[in-house]
Design an enzyme around this catalytic site. Sequence first.
Site, mmCIF file in Angstrom:
data_model
loop_
_atom_site.group_PDB
_atom_site.id
_atom_site.type_symbol
_atom_site.label_atom_id
_atom_site.label_comp_id
_atom_site.label_asym_id
_atom_site.label_seq_id
_atom_site.Cartn_x
_atom_site.Cartn_y
_atom_site.Cartn_z
ATOM 1 N N LYS A 76 0.866 -1.178 0.000
ATOM 2 C CA LYS A 76 0.000 0.000 0.000
ATOM 3 C C LYS A 76 0.904 1.229 0.000
ATOM 4 O O LYS A 76 1.936 1.246 0.691
ATOM 5 C CB LYS A 76 -0.880 -0.035 1.255
ATOM 6 C CG LYS A 76 -1.907 1.079 1.341
ATOM 7 C CD LYS A 76 -2.815 0.904 2.563
ATOM 8 C CE LYS A 76 -3.866 1.985 2.677
ATOM 9 N NZ LYS A 76 -4.770 1.791 3.836
ATOM 10 N N SER A 151 -9.659 2.048 2.881
ATOM 11 C CA SER A 151 -8.787 2.830 2.026
ATOM 12 C C SER A 151 -7.794 1.975 1.248
ATOM 13 O O SER A 151 -7.154 2.473 0.326
ATOM 14 C CB SER A 151 -8.008 3.835 2.877
ATOM 15 O OG SER A 151 -7.192 3.162 3.820
ATOM 16 N N SER A 175 -9.946 -0.454 7.025
ATOM 17 C CA SER A 175 -9.395 -0.408 5.666
ATOM 18 C C SER A 175 -8.692 -1.668 5.170
ATOM 19 O O SER A 175 -8.292 -1.713 4.011
ATOM 20 C CB SER A 175 -8.442 0.767 5.527
ATOM 21 O OG SER A 175 -9.179 1.952 5.480
#
EC number: 6.3.5.7
Length: 483
Positions: A76, A151, A175
Amino acid sequence: MHHMTLAEIARGLADKKFSSEELTKVLLARIAQLDPQLNSFISLTEELALGQAKAADARRADGESGALLGAPIAHKDLFCTLGIRTSCGSKMLDNFKAPYDATVVAKLAAAGTVTLGKTNMDEFAMGSANESSYYGPVKNPWNLEHVPGGSSGGSAAAVAARLLPAATATDTGGSIRQPAAFTNLTGLKPTYGRVSRWGMIAYASSLDQGGPLARTAEDCAILLQGMAGFDPNDSTSIDEPVPDYSASLNGSLQGLRIGVPKEYFSAGLDPRIAELVHNSVKELEKLGAVIKEISLPNMQHAIPAYYVIAPAEASSNLSRFDGVRFGYRCENPENLIDLYKRSRGEGFGAEVQRRIMVGAYALSAGYYDAYYLKAQKIRRLVKNDFMAAFNEVDIILGPTTPNPAWKLGAKTSDPVAEYLEDVYTITANLAGLPGLSMPAGFVDGLPVGVQLLAPYFQEGRLLNVAHQYQLNTDWHTRTPTGF
Ligand code: GLN
């Protein structure tokens, strides 16, 4: 080749069926071909990947082994990667090349993983749909008109579309688990302090926690093993030995006490998801689990508390982005105040600015007691509810989300509607507990997740239950059409 899980890749590499370099080339080609539909990557790191793959192959040739040696993954884009853009999904950090590797990145690299790239995400991890990214929204491979969750939407979409077997992600209020639910993956948010936050760009430091996103519980165990552990660089990292997570997968569920909170089945839950949750309960009962209804009475206060605490911490964390030291700086500032104002005004997107304003307001002298302190008190009540529940049960089970993935744009003009979708996930962050989402069926062709919560440091128990469930169901093996 791209359908293989981390566990299958490890076996294939050990049996010399293929090399890490071959696999890496296949996946990079697949990303080049398919990712334009999804937008799941912000940066690709082909050169780094091929170098790491060759190095992993050489280590294997020298007799080394290890489940992650030669395994392709992605990070990420809020994990700092040395010399590589680490954007956090923001214009603010579009030009930021991290001067060091996050502990998670360094640990996984040392274990021999191959980094294919950095995945798209909501700006500064704020969001539940991956629509606040400066780099544009990510599409859900199960239906390109729908969001993949957020997210960590880029990590989720890429793994779900078989562009790679697993990826790192972070979970401040859901997330990891929510995008896992929206894309038919297994995602684990570890106990707060289990995975180092050093080099993980902070959103809300008392809630943020890194963890794995993969297709199976077995793979989450493998990736978590490489991520977890004490880190002297993170003062909230916990100095507890890391158990062998893969060894915990095969425990019997006979007599396992599963608590199902009655508050989970309120009006906001899609009845079709409720039915799938009940089906998963029946499946676990067949495996020997005992079901008990429990209560989490303060759950209804969790969203308002979270949406005070998280923005409050964010407003403090993000004050470092001032146009002076990191990232974006406005053109031709007239003076220092103008530099601050315009750099932040131009560098941050709307959702980030909203959170900074809410947070600064909640922390301001006149409102601190009314909002921030109150929210902290609720946080303790939420934790106490869990402590009481875990006196009676070993695991808490429920839906991961009240609804399946919504259409792109459906909630962008109504942030509160989006916040409400976090109702089942944020309590674990407020309490610091580990939580896992696993695939449990479909509604209108969109995946649905079931969430399991466990007491502190019982990641192994979550992985055990999910693995046994996955040995007896095939939801997690379903593949989105076209991928
Ligand atoms: N949706 C939540 C938020 O926007 C959680 C995000 C996260 O876990 N990073 O704050």
